[in-house]
Structure formats: structure tokens, C-alpha cells
Design a protein around this motif. Structure first.
Motif, PDB file in Angstrom:
ATOM      1  N   ILE A   1       0.819  -1.207   0.000  1.00  0.00           N
ATOM      2  CA  ILE A   1       0.000   0.000   0.000  1.00  0.00           C
ATOM      3  C   ILE A   1       0.857   1.262   0.000  1.00  0.00           C
ATOM      4  N   THR A   2       1.972   1.253   0.704  1.00  0.00           N
ATOM      5  CA  THR A   2       2.795   2.459   0.801  1.00  0.00           C
ATOM      6  C   THR A   2       3.754   2.639  -0.361  1.00  0.00           C
ATOM      7  N   THR A   3       4.219   1.555  -0.964  1.00  0.00           N
ATOM      8  CA  THR A   3       5.244   1.668  -2.014  1.00  0.00           C
ATOM      9  C   THR A   3       4.882   0.971  -3.316  1.00  0.00           C
ATOM     10  N   GLY A   4       3.837   0.138  -3.298  1.00  0.00           N
ATOM     11  CA  GLY A   4       3.509  -0.629  -4.500  1.00  0.00           C
ATOM     12  C   GLY A   4       4.350  -1.874  -4.665  1.00  0.00           C
ATOM     13  N   LYS A   5       5.249  -2.146  -3.714  1.00  0.00           N
ATOM     14  CA  LYS A   5       6.113  -3.317  -3.764  1.00  0.00           C
ATOM     15  C   LYS A   5       5.953  -4.119  -2.483  1.00  0.00           C
ATOM     16  N   GLY A   6       6.040  -5.449  -2.601  1.00  0.00           N
ATOM     17  CA  GLY A   6       5.927  -6.308  -1.442  1.00  0.00           C
ATOM     18  C   GLY A   6       7.168  -6.286  -0.574  1.00  0.00           C
ATOM     19  N   LEU A   7       7.105  -6.979   0.560  1.00  0.00           N
ATOM     20  CA  LEU A   7       8.217  -7.011   1.509  1.00  0.00           C
ATOM     21  C   LEU A   7       9.495  -7.534   0.871  1.00  0.00           C
ATOM     22  N   ALA A   8       9.373  -8.555   0.025  1.00  0.00           N
ATOM     23  CA  ALA A   8      10.561  -9.163  -0.577  1.00  0.00           C
ATOM     24  C   ALA A   8      11.329  -8.203  -1.475  1.00  0.00           C
ATOM     25  N   GLU A   9      10.680  -7.130  -1.927  1.00  0.00           N
ATOM     26  CA  GLU A   9      11.322  -6.176  -2.845  1.00  0.00           C
ATOM     27  C   GLU A   9      11.827  -4.916  -2.143  1.00  0.00           C
ATOM     28  N   GLN A  10      11.663  -4.839  -0.835  1.00  0.00           N
ATOM     29  CA  GLN A  10      12.038  -3.612  -0.127  1.00  0.00           C
ATOM     30  C   GLN A  10      13.537  -3.517   0.093  1.00  0.00           C
ATOM     31  N   ASP A  11      14.092  -2.339  -0.169  1.00  0.00           N
ATOM     32  CA  ASP A  11      15.501  -2.071   0.127  1.00  0.00           C
ATOM     33  C   ASP A  11      15.664  -1.775   1.606  1.00  0.00           C
ATOM     34  N   ALA A  12      16.781  -2.219   2.161  1.00  0.00           N
ATOM     35  CA  ALA A  12      17.049  -2.027   3.583  1.00  0.00           C
ATOM     36  C   ALA A  12      18.351  -1.267   3.779  1.00  0.00           C
ATOM     37  N   GLU A  13      18.372  -0.456   4.834  1.00  0.00           N
ATOM     38  CA  GLU A  13      19.543   0.343   5.150  1.00  0.00           C
ATOM     39  C   GLU A  13      19.637   0.484   6.667  1.00  0.00           C
TER      40      GLU A  13
END
Length: 255
Positions: free
Chosen positions: A104-116
């Protein structure tokens, strides 16, 4: 940056459906949050989590969702109404919540999220400390609506086997029950079904608004749980049990 949860996907999992946490819990309601942060963690037993920090009405809301079990799996074996295995995989509720928030927030699922890695206050050994944790950077600053329940539960205590089980003491908590698009008021399930008008938003409010749900499971006869899923002996994360990487289409047009 890296896709911290890139090994978790929805491939082979049943799709989630719309079915009718000096602490003062919120009343059961749908709240529109601005995401302050979402960061990953891991239990002593190896289960992985994502902690959500949001702000609404000048108040912070924080909840930790367990997105895998101790084996790194984001699912558990599905069963029918008679308790018999169906051979299908049901996603862990915590994984579904976090995946829906990301969609809902980015249009991408958890598996596609970048982490920092970023520093955040966390509880360790009974005190709050500053610690660098892997953050899902793209969700920060975005808006999401959460259907939050006020729930009465038992405090967990460690039994003789070292496993946390519900004890006789009680407390109230908040827990997220459903995730909505804050403007369209649609759930991810409704968006997947190409709904043009939200239905579940009002249905959820009619069923839950301002009510306290009874989630108590303590059994006075046995001195432990009266039912429910097993708990990890280390963390309270799900103990029952990844799936190959993959992606969903963007449900809400965000990239």
C-alpha cells in the motif's frame, strides 16, 4: 542497499482474505498513520520480525510483526475446518500485515524492499538503547490505514520446559487486524479482486469499533494455554513452519 527479505515471496501461498496492541491502549478503530520507520529484527531462536512505528494524532504507535518462524519460513501448513492438512501453505499473519503495508505504501511487497541500517531506540535486557537496525527505507514518510484492535490477553510466563505460555495475569494490548489504503479505503484483497468501491472498511468498523476483543487463553485447570498456535521458547514468535523470491503486481499504482 539490499533487499533484506528478498527470499520471502507469495509464490505458492494462499492469498489473504477479508475476514470479519504508563501504556494506554488505543480503542479499536481504523487509524491513518504516517510511517515513521519500519525495521527488521530477529529473535534468539531465529524468527525474523519487522517493527512498525507510525504516528497519528500526535501519538506514536509501535507494533512488532513476526514475518517468519525460526526456520525462516513465512508460512505454516494450512488445515481445513476439521483440522486436517490441506497440503497448501498459509502465510503467517505477521508476514501478510507487513507485506500489505509495503504494497500500500510503495507498490512493492516485503521481498522487494531495500534495507539500510539506521539507529533506532529498541528494548534490550529490560532497557531502551540506541541500536543500528535494518530499516525498510522506502516506506518511511508514507501513509497507511490500520484496523487496530484493543484486546484483552494473558501475560505470557515461562513454564518448566522453558516455553512461554499464557499465565493467569491479564493485560490489554493493541494488535493490527487489517491493513487498508488510506485514501481508497481498499484492502489488498479487494484491490486484487479489482474492486472499485470499498466494502470491508465499513464492515470492519461495524464489527469492531470501540470494542474490546477477548483474546485470553489461560486454562486454570492445566496452568497453561487453553489453545492457539505454539509459541517460541525464546521470543513469542511463531514456532510452526522459505519460499523462493518473487513479486506481486503493483495493486495501487505506486512504484
Amino acid at each position: 542497499m539490499s533487499t533484506l527479505f528478498g527470499n520471502l515471496s507469495n509464490d505458492g501461498l494462499e492469498e489473504s482474505q477479508d475476514r470479519l496492541g504508563g501504556y494506554q491502549p488505543r480503542n479499536s478503530n481504523i487509524y491513518e498513520f504516517v510511517v515513521k520507520a519500519m525495521f527488521a529484527g530477529v529473535s534468539d531462536g531465529g524468527a525474523r520480525s519487522v517493527t512498525f512505528i507510525g504516528e497519528e494524532g500526535g501519538k506514536e504507535y509501535r507494533e512488532t510483526f513476526w514475518v517468519t518462524n525460526k526456520n525462516g519460513e513465512n508460512w505454516f501448513p494450512a488445515k481445513d475446518k476439521q483440522g486436517k492438512p490441506t497440503g497448501k501453505k498459509s502465510p503467517l499473519p505477521g508476514f501478510t500485515m507487513v507485506d500489505d503495508i509495503c504494497l500500500i505504501t510503495t507498490g512493492k511487497g516485503l521481498a522487494e524492499q531495500d534495507a539500510e541500517d539506521k539507529v533506532v531506540k529498541v528494548w534490550e535486557d529490560g532497557k531502551e538503547v540506541n541500536k543500528a537496525m535494518p530499516h525498510l527505507v522506502d516506506v518511511a514518510g508514507q501513509k497507511v490505514a490500520l484496523g487496530v484492535l484493543r484486546r484483552l490477553v494473558n501475560k505470557n510466563v515461562k513454564n518448566d520446559a522453558g516455553v512461554y505460555v499464557p499465565g493467569p495475569e491479564e493485560r490489554e494490548e493493541n494488535v493490527t487486524d487489517k491493513v487498508f489504503h488510506p485514501e481508497l479505503k481498499l484492502t489488498c484483497a479487494e484491490a486484487r479482486n479489482e474492486a472499485t468501491e470499498p466494502v470491508f472498511w465499513d464492515a470492519w468498523l461495524n464489527l469492531n469499533k470501540d470494542k474490546v476483543k477477548d483474546g485470553r487463553k489461560y486454562d486454570a485447570k492445566t496452568g497453561g494455554t487453553a489453545g492457539g498456535p505454539p509459541q517460541s521458547s525464546k521470543s513469542g514468535a511463531p514456532a510452526a513452519g522459505g519460499a523462493p523470491a518473487g513479486e506481486r503486481k503493483s495493486l495501487f499504482g505506486k512504484k
